[in-house]
Design a protein around this motif. Structure first.
Motif, PDB file in Angstrom:
ATOM      1  N   GLN A  98      29.551 117.193  83.151  1.00 51.90           N
ATOM      2  CA  GLN A  98      29.652 118.536  82.734  1.00 51.90           C
ATOM      3  C   GLN A  98      28.390 119.286  83.190  1.00 51.90           C
ATOM      4  O   GLN A  98      27.332 118.943  82.503  1.00 51.90           O
ATOM      5  CB  GLN A  98      30.188 118.599  81.356  1.00 51.90           C
ATOM      6  N   SER A  99      28.294 120.264  83.574  1.00 55.37           N
ATOM      7  CA  SER A  99      27.272 121.156  83.867  1.00 55.37           C
ATOM      8  C   SER A  99      26.561 121.902  82.524  1.00 55.37           C
ATOM      9  O   SER A  99      27.395 122.189  81.489  1.00 55.37           O
ATOM     10  CB  SER A  99      27.280 122.424  84.743  1.00 55.37           C
ATOM     11  N   GLY A 100      25.348 121.808  82.457  1.00 48.74           N
ATOM     12  CA  GLY A 100      24.974 122.629  81.181  1.00 48.74           C
ATOM     13  C   GLY A 100      24.860 123.874  80.989  1.00 48.74           C
ATOM     14  O   GLY A 100      24.522 124.606  80.155  1.00 48.74           O
ATOM     15  N   VAL A 101      25.284 124.633  82.149  1.00 49.06           N
ATOM     16  CA  VAL A 101      25.289 126.166  82.131  1.00 49.06           C
ATOM     17  C   VAL A 101      26.821 126.631  81.746  1.00 49.06           C
ATOM     18  O   VAL A 101      27.557 126.073  82.686  1.00 49.06           O
ATOM     19  CB  VAL A 101      24.768 126.742  83.600  1.00 49.06           C
ATOM     20  N   GLN A 102      26.763 127.149  80.812  1.00 45.66           N
ATOM     21  CA  GLN A 102      28.208 127.611  80.374  1.00 45.66           C
ATOM     22  C   GLN A 102      28.239 129.458  80.353  1.00 45.66           C
ATOM     23  O   GLN A 102      27.270 130.004  80.214  1.00 45.66           O
ATOM     24  CB  GLN A 102      28.539 127.397  79.127  1.00 45.66           C
ATOM     25  N   GLU A 103      29.078 129.674  81.130  1.00 44.91           N
ATOM     26  CA  GLU A 103      29.262 131.388  81.136  1.00 44.91           C
ATOM     27  C   GLU A 103      29.931 132.093  79.945  1.00 44.91           C
ATOM     28  O   GLU A 103      30.223 133.232  79.947  1.00 44.91           O
ATOM     29  CB  GLU A 103      30.027 131.989  82.541  1.00 44.91           C
ATOM     30  N   ARG A 104      30.549 131.316  79.007  1.00 45.86           N
ATOM     31  CA  ARG A 104      31.257 131.887  78.128  1.00 45.86           C
ATOM     32  C   ARG A 104      30.144 132.641  76.946  1.00 45.86           C
ATOM     33  O   ARG A 104      29.452 131.757  76.339  1.00 45.86           O
ATOM     34  CB  ARG A 104      32.048 130.960  77.251  1.00 45.86           C
ATOM     35  N   ILE A 105      30.516 133.856  76.646  1.00 44.41           N
ATOM     36  CA  ILE A 105      29.736 134.648  75.699  1.00 44.41           C
ATOM     37  C   ILE A 105      30.139 134.461  74.334  1.00 44.41           C
ATOM     38  O   ILE A 105      31.366 134.371  74.290  1.00 44.41           O
ATOM     39  CB  ILE A 105      29.588 136.206  76.376  1.00 44.41           C
ATOM     40  N   ASP A 106      29.209 134.310  73.364  1.00 44.75           N
ATOM     41  CA  ASP A 106      29.562 134.180  72.115  1.00 44.75           C
ATOM     42  C   ASP A 106      29.100 135.291  71.256  1.00 44.75           C
ATOM     43  O   ASP A 106      28.050 135.216  70.813  1.00 44.75           O
ATOM     44  CB  ASP A 106      29.012 132.740  71.567  1.00 44.75           C
ATOM     45  N   PRO A 107      30.015 136.277  71.190  1.00 42.98           N
ATOM     46  CA  PRO A 107      29.529 137.529  70.415  1.00 42.98           C
ATOM     47  C   PRO A 107      28.971 137.553  69.090  1.00 42.98           C
ATOM     48  O   PRO A 107      28.034 138.073  68.680  1.00 42.98           O
ATOM     49  CB  PRO A 107      30.772 138.655  70.513  1.00 42.98           C
ATOM     50  N   ALA A 108      29.457 136.450  68.102  1.00 43.13           N
ATOM     51  CA  ALA A 108      29.417 136.418  66.793  1.00 43.13           C
ATOM     52  C   ALA A 108      27.872 135.840  66.574  1.00 43.13           C
ATOM     53  O   ALA A 108      27.200 136.431  65.789  1.00 43.13           O
ATOM     54  CB  ALA A 108      30.404 135.475  66.292  1.00 43.13           C
ATOM     55  N   ALA A 109      27.551 134.879  67.472  1.00 43.50           N
ATOM     56  CA  ALA A 109      26.268 134.139  67.333  1.00 43.50           C
ATOM     57  C   ALA A 109      25.232 134.988  67.610  1.00 43.50           C
ATOM     58  O   ALA A 109      24.006 134.911  67.328  1.00 43.50           O
ATOM     59  CB  ALA A 109      26.316 132.801  68.200  1.00 43.50           C
ATOM     60  N   LEU A 110      25.512 135.906  68.749  1.00 42.75           N
ATOM     61  CA  LEU A 110      24.440 136.947  69.145  1.00 42.75           C
ATOM     62  C   LEU A 110      24.139 137.950  68.473  1.00 42.75           C
ATOM     63  O   LEU A 110      23.529 138.933  68.627  1.00 42.75           O
ATOM     64  CB  LEU A 110      25.107 137.231  70.528  1.00 42.75           C
ATOM     65  N   GLN A 111      24.933 138.258  67.218  1.00 44.51           N
ATOM     66  CA  GLN A 111      24.941 139.547  66.521  1.00 44.51           C
ATOM     67  C   GLN A 111      24.141 139.006  65.011  1.00 44.51           C
ATOM     68  O   GLN A 111      23.941 139.965  64.249  1.00 44.51           O
ATOM     69  CB  GLN A 111      26.426 139.945  66.130  1.00 44.51           C
ATOM     70  N   THR A 112      23.714 138.035  64.987  1.00 52.45           N
ATOM     71  CA  THR A 112      22.837 137.728  63.752  1.00 52.45           C
ATOM     72  C   THR A 112      21.323 138.509  63.682  1.00 52.45           C
ATOM     73  O   THR A 112      20.965 138.611  64.808  1.00 52.45           O
ATOM     74  CB  THR A 112      22.613 136.194  63.377  1.00 52.45           C
ATOM     75  N   PRO A 113      21.081 138.843  62.635  1.00 48.77           N
ATOM     76  CA  PRO A 113      19.600 139.647  62.683  1.00 48.77           C
ATOM     77  C   PRO A 113      18.529 138.926  63.294  1.00 48.77           C
ATOM     78  O   PRO A 113      17.893 139.744  64.254  1.00 48.77           O
ATOM     79  CB  PRO A 113      19.108 139.909  61.285  1.00 48.77           C
TER      80      PRO A 113
END
Length: 408
Positions: A98-113
């Motif tokens: 499996q490739s190490g590059v994933q294109e799925r965006i994780d909005p919740a994780a990106l919103q922490t302060p």
């Protein structure tokens, strides 16, 4: 994958291109070049050092509301390595192929302060950066995978929590050193594969680099399952190729004060009087041995197995060491692979008696560091098994040092 487990760029230039020798200035692992007096503290316990406050301001970080715990660190002492579980790995393990590059965006994780603060720093130097995934959110570094156009990249930032650490100035110095190393590699390409530098903000401790497809050789510091024999051979070849390289640049400095490290472990009882004497005896005989360029943190978790071959990441500790330092690090973490250890020992001894003695000095000090890191109260059963193994390895290394001293 990209571990968060780096000293200011030297301003002088050197006419000779050979590396320094062990006799000339001996700074220590993860060390801030020369030790400074402890910063004065105000009545509230906060540091009154204007340089530290300026660094925090440049990073866009607020000073902590609570006092930093008091405590001093020996000059040149290594920052304790991240404990198991320090930092949230938010990416599931990769399946074979499996490739190490994933294109799925994780909005919740990106919103922490903390992530939002890190992304604001990345946007200053890479406005086109699109975050995709949080690879790690730790107490020291934050790693965010994303893209610039169609190119996959990784952004590494100093975590806001680091401002509360007593090792804040050391972490900043290490980050500055890693930036300097990547910039030096742009001018002088090393003979090993590493991520290409995309952009860097020295003042705010932000580093953006190419994201290389591949998987880590291991995800733990001391992996239970070692890589395959073929993968081990490829990793050792890459490390040895780096060690034998002589870069025409003065950005690298000695990163280990061996005398100081021996005295430090002796003072806390990890080394006996005889151990310290034996190590100093070997070190005295190595005074004119040329130092070797090493990665400095050659853990399997800092090596990617890519289709094109091994890729070395996390260059915070790169610099000059006694020969065999990277091999000693690999030997210490490959406790479950007897064949790999035998191969490492043969490589270390292939350079002759001096190379063997340098490897043994490095090995004892690396094992002392690992014991100090893991032998703590409250360790679980699995960790206690590893601690016992480290003590056995240390006893073996001590006997080898005594045998080497006896042949002098």
């Amino acid at each position: 994958m990209y571990s968060s487990a780096t000293s200011p760029t030297p301003t002088g230039t050197r006419t000779a291109l050979r590396p320094p020798t062990a006799a000339a200035g001996r700074p220590g692992p993860k060390q801030v070049p020369p030790a400074r007096p402890a910063a004065p503290r105000g009545a509230d316990g906060r540091s009154a050092d204007p340089r530290g406050q300026a660094a925090r301001t440049a990073l866009g970080l607020r000073a902590p509301d609570t006092a930093v715990p008091a405590g001093t660190r020996a000059p040149g002492a290594r920052i304790p390595a991240a404990r198991p579980g320090d930092g949230r790995m938010l990416r599931p393990p990769l399946r074979p192929g499996q490739s190490g590059v994933q294109e799925r965006i994780d909005p919740a994780a990106l919103q922490t302060p903390a992530i939002r603060a890190a992304l604001a720093g990345v946007a200053r130097i890479c406005p086109a950066f699109t975050p995709r995934q949080v690879l790690r959110e730790g107490s020291r570094h934050i790693l965010v995978a994303g893209t610039i156009g169609r190119a996959p990249v990784v952004a590494k930032c100093l975590a806001p929590q680091a401002v509360r650490s007593e090792y804040f100035e050391q972490l900043v110095a290490d980050f500055h050193h890693e930036v300097a190393v990547y910039r030096a590699f742009v001018r002088h390409r090393p003979p090993v594969r590493l991520p290409r530098l995309v952009a860097a903000d020295h003042d705010r401790c932000v580093l953006v680099m190419e994201r290389v497809p591949g998987r880590p050789a291991a995800r733990e510091r001391h992996p239970v399952n070692a890589p395959t024999p073929g993968e081990v051979r490829a990793l050792l070849t890459a490390v040895r190729t780096l060690n034998l390289w002589r870069p025409p640049t003065d950005v690298f400095q000695p990163r280990m004060d061996y005398q100081l490290e021996i005295a430090r472990y002796h003072s806390v009882g990890q080394l006996t009087d005889r151990d310290a004497g034996d190590l100093r005896g070997l070190l005295h005989g190595l005074g004119h041995v040329p130092l070797q360029l090493c990665h400095g943190d050659a853990l399997l978790s800092n090596m990617l197995l890519a289709p094109s071959g091994p890729v070395l990441v996390d260059w915070e500790q790169a610099g000059w060491y006694l020969p065999g330092y990277d091999l000693a690090v690999l030997w210490s973490v490959l406790s479950g692979d007897t064949a790999a250890r035998r191969q490492i020992s043969q490589l270390a001894q292939s350079g002759g008696t001096m190379a063997r003695d340098a490897f043994l000095v490095n090995l004892v000090l690396v094992l002392m560091r690992e014991i100090r890191l893991y032998d703590v109260p409250g360790a679980g059963e699995e960790q206690r098994i590893m601690i016992r193994r480290l003590y056995d390895d240390a006893a073996l290394a001590r006997r080898a040092v005594r045998a080497a001293v006896g042949t002098r």
